[in-house]
Design a protein around this motif. Sequence first.
Motif, PDB file in Angstrom:
ATOM      1  N   SER A   1       1.211  -1.359  -0.292  1.00 12.37           N
ATOM      2  CA  SER A   1       0.352  -0.088   0.076  1.00 12.37           C
ATOM      3  C   SER A   1       0.778   0.672   0.270  1.00 12.37           C
ATOM      4  CB  SER A   1      -0.728   0.036   1.214  1.00 12.37           C
ATOM      5  OG  SER A   1      -0.288   0.173   2.378  1.00 12.37           O
ATOM      6  N   LEU A   2       0.268   2.038  -0.465  1.00 12.02           N
ATOM      7  CA  LEU A   2       0.875   3.377  -0.075  1.00 12.02           C
ATOM      8  C   LEU A   2       0.343   4.561  -0.288  1.00 12.02           C
ATOM      9  CD1 LEU A   2       1.599   3.819  -4.640  1.00 12.02           C
ATOM     10  CD2 LEU A   2       3.344   3.228  -2.285  1.00 12.02           C
ATOM     11  N   THR A   3       1.087   6.377   1.001  1.00 15.31           N
ATOM     12  CA  THR A   3       0.344   6.724   1.291  1.00 15.31           C
ATOM     13  C   THR A   3      -0.474   7.463   0.634  1.00 15.31           C
ATOM     14  OG1 THR A   3       2.159   8.476   1.296  1.00 15.31           O
ATOM     15  CG2 THR A   3       1.686   6.535   3.313  1.00 15.31           C
ATOM     16  N   ASP A   4      -0.662   8.287   0.113  1.00 13.64           N
ATOM     17  CA  ASP A   4      -1.839   9.484  -0.720  1.00 13.64           C
ATOM     18  C   ASP A   4      -0.267  10.674  -1.414  1.00 13.64           C
ATOM     19  OD1 ASP A   4      -4.292   8.566  -0.673  1.00 13.64           O
ATOM     20  OD2 ASP A   4      -5.101  10.093   1.050  1.00 13.64           O
ATOM     21  N   ALA A   5       0.710  10.899  -0.213  1.00 16.20           N
ATOM     22  CA  ALA A   5       1.528  11.450  -0.115  1.00 16.20           C
ATOM     23  C   ALA A   5       2.555  11.041  -1.436  1.00 16.20           C
ATOM     24  CB  ALA A   5       2.661  11.962   0.978  1.00 16.20           C
TER      25      ALA A   5
ATOM     26  N   ASP B   1       1.045  11.017  -4.852  1.00 17.30           N
ATOM     27  CA  ASP B   1       1.680  11.935  -5.470  1.00 17.30           C
ATOM     28  C   ASP B   1       2.782  11.922  -6.151  1.00 17.30           C
ATOM     29  OD1 ASP B   1      -1.296  11.874  -5.166  1.00 17.30           O
ATOM     30  OD2 ASP B   1      -0.756  14.047  -3.153  1.00 17.30           O
ATOM     31  N   VAL B   2       3.994  11.955  -5.317  1.00 17.08           N
ATOM     32  CA  VAL B   2       5.431  11.945  -5.244  1.00 17.08           C
ATOM     33  C   VAL B   2       5.681  10.737  -6.517  1.00 17.08           C
ATOM     34  CG1 VAL B   2       8.141  11.553  -4.846  1.00 17.08           C
ATOM     35  CG2 VAL B   2       6.062  13.189  -3.482  1.00 17.08           C
ATOM     36  N   LEU B   3       4.662   9.682  -7.168  1.00 16.26           N
ATOM     37  CA  LEU B   3       5.449   8.726  -8.008  1.00 16.26           C
ATOM     38  C   LEU B   3       4.758   8.683  -9.436  1.00 16.26           C
ATOM     39  CD1 LEU B   3       4.840   5.617  -5.589  1.00 16.26           C
ATOM     40  CD2 LEU B   3       7.475   6.298  -6.757  1.00 16.26           C
ATOM     41  N   GLU B   4       3.863   9.587  -9.076  1.00 14.42           N
ATOM     42  CA  GLU B   4       2.092   9.410 -10.434  1.00 14.42           C
ATOM     43  C   GLU B   4       3.225  11.301 -10.963  1.00 14.42           C
ATOM     44  OE1 GLU B   4      -1.018  10.103  -9.019  1.00 14.42           O
ATOM     45  OE2 GLU B   4      -2.005   7.964  -9.142  1.00 14.42           O
TER      46      GLU B   4
ATOM     47  N   ILE C   1       6.561   0.907 -11.957  1.00 16.60           N
ATOM     48  CA  ILE C   1       6.807  -0.409 -11.724  1.00 16.60           C
ATOM     49  C   ILE C   1       5.778  -0.464  -9.619  1.00 16.60           C
ATOM     50  CG2 ILE C   1       8.801  -2.261  -9.950  1.00 16.60           C
ATOM     51  CD1 ILE C   1      10.172  -1.585 -12.090  1.00 16.60           C
ATOM     52  N   ILE C   2       6.565   0.348  -9.236  1.00 12.52           N
ATOM     53  CA  ILE C   2       5.848   0.679  -7.716  1.00 12.52           C
ATOM     54  C   ILE C   2       4.002   0.604  -7.649  1.00 12.52           C
ATOM     55  CG2 ILE C   2       5.771   1.785  -5.251  1.00 12.52           C
ATOM     56  CD1 ILE C   2       8.413  -0.037  -6.407  1.00 12.52           C
ATOM     57  N   LEU C   3       4.349   1.924  -8.474  1.00 15.88           N
ATOM     58  CA  LEU C   3       2.194   1.909  -8.905  1.00 15.88           C
ATOM     59  C   LEU C   3       1.090   0.686  -9.307  1.00 15.88           C
ATOM     60  CD1 LEU C   3       2.413   5.518 -10.528  1.00 15.88           C
ATOM     61  CD2 LEU C   3       1.800   5.049  -8.373  1.00 15.88           C
ATOM     62  N   GLU C   4       1.620  -0.305 -10.021  1.00 15.48           N
ATOM     63  CA  GLU C   4       1.403  -1.104 -10.904  1.00 15.48           C
ATOM     64  C   GLU C   4       1.195  -2.342  -9.699  1.00 15.48           C
ATOM     65  OE1 GLU C   4       0.203  -2.470 -13.372  1.00 15.48           O
ATOM     66  OE2 GLU C   4       0.128  -0.080 -14.531  1.00 15.48           O
TER      67      GLU C   4
ATOM     68  N   LEU D   1      13.750   6.737 -13.256  1.00 17.43           N
ATOM     69  CA  LEU D   1      12.733   6.633 -12.887  1.00 17.43           C
ATOM     70  C   LEU D   1      11.512   6.487 -12.490  1.00 17.43           C
ATOM     71  CD1 LEU D   1      12.852   7.337  -9.493  1.00 17.43           C
ATOM     72  CD2 LEU D   1      12.882   9.800 -10.430  1.00 17.43           C
ATOM     73  N   ALA D   2      10.984   6.921 -13.748  1.00 14.74           N
ATOM     74  CA  ALA D   2      10.061   6.628 -13.816  1.00 14.74           C
ATOM     75  C   ALA D   2       9.318   5.389 -14.655  1.00 14.74           C
ATOM     76  CB  ALA D   2       9.758   8.080 -15.676  1.00 14.74           C
ATOM     77  N   GLN D   3      10.370   4.786 -14.274  1.00 16.24           N
ATOM     78  CA  GLN D   3      10.223   2.997 -14.572  1.00 16.24           C
ATOM     79  C   GLN D   3       9.870   2.373 -13.622  1.00 16.24           C
ATOM     80  OE1 GLN D   3       9.683   1.430 -17.853  1.00 16.24           O
ATOM     81  NE2 GLN D   3       9.952  -0.663 -16.960  1.00 16.24           N
ATOM     82  N   ARG D   4      10.839   2.959 -12.019  1.00 20.18           N
ATOM     83  CA  ARG D   4      10.239   2.221 -11.259  1.00 20.18           C
ATOM     84  C   ARG D   4       8.976   2.944 -10.276  1.00 20.18           C
ATOM     85  NH1 ARG D   4      17.055   4.538 -10.223  1.00 20.18           N
ATOM     86  NH2 ARG D   4      17.574   2.886 -11.626  1.00 20.18           N
ATOM     87  N   SER D   5       8.605   4.246 -11.136  1.00 28.98           N
ATOM     88  CA  SER D   5       7.786   4.452 -10.432  1.00 28.98           C
ATOM     89  C   SER D   5       6.744   4.356 -11.022  1.00 28.98           C
ATOM     90  CB  SER D   5       7.662   6.216 -10.354  1.00 28.98           C
ATOM     91  OG  SER D   5       8.404   7.186  -9.946  1.00 28.98           O
TER      92      SER D   5
END
Length: 85
Positions: free
Chosen positions: A2-6, A9-12, A30-33, A24-28
Amino acid sequence: MSLTDAQRDVLEGWVRRRSTAQSLAQRSRIILECAEGHSIMEVSRRLGVTADMVRTWRRRFLERGLDGLSDEPRPGVPRKITDAD
């Protein structure tokens, strides 16, 4: 996972920003998925990366949060020419 809202927001923001390094965008992505509940194999298939890559960045995010997504210092001799030079 799970992710916090903050964190979300940073990852998106990193994914959307044109000036973000592609790694960094690719890693982000991955985490969002992973946060959406997709399995490691599904994330790797959807993003076209290896399952090991998904495991690595997922583990680093769980251990260190957003700081875990940045590059670590590489071994070897320090650079002789700085960015300023």
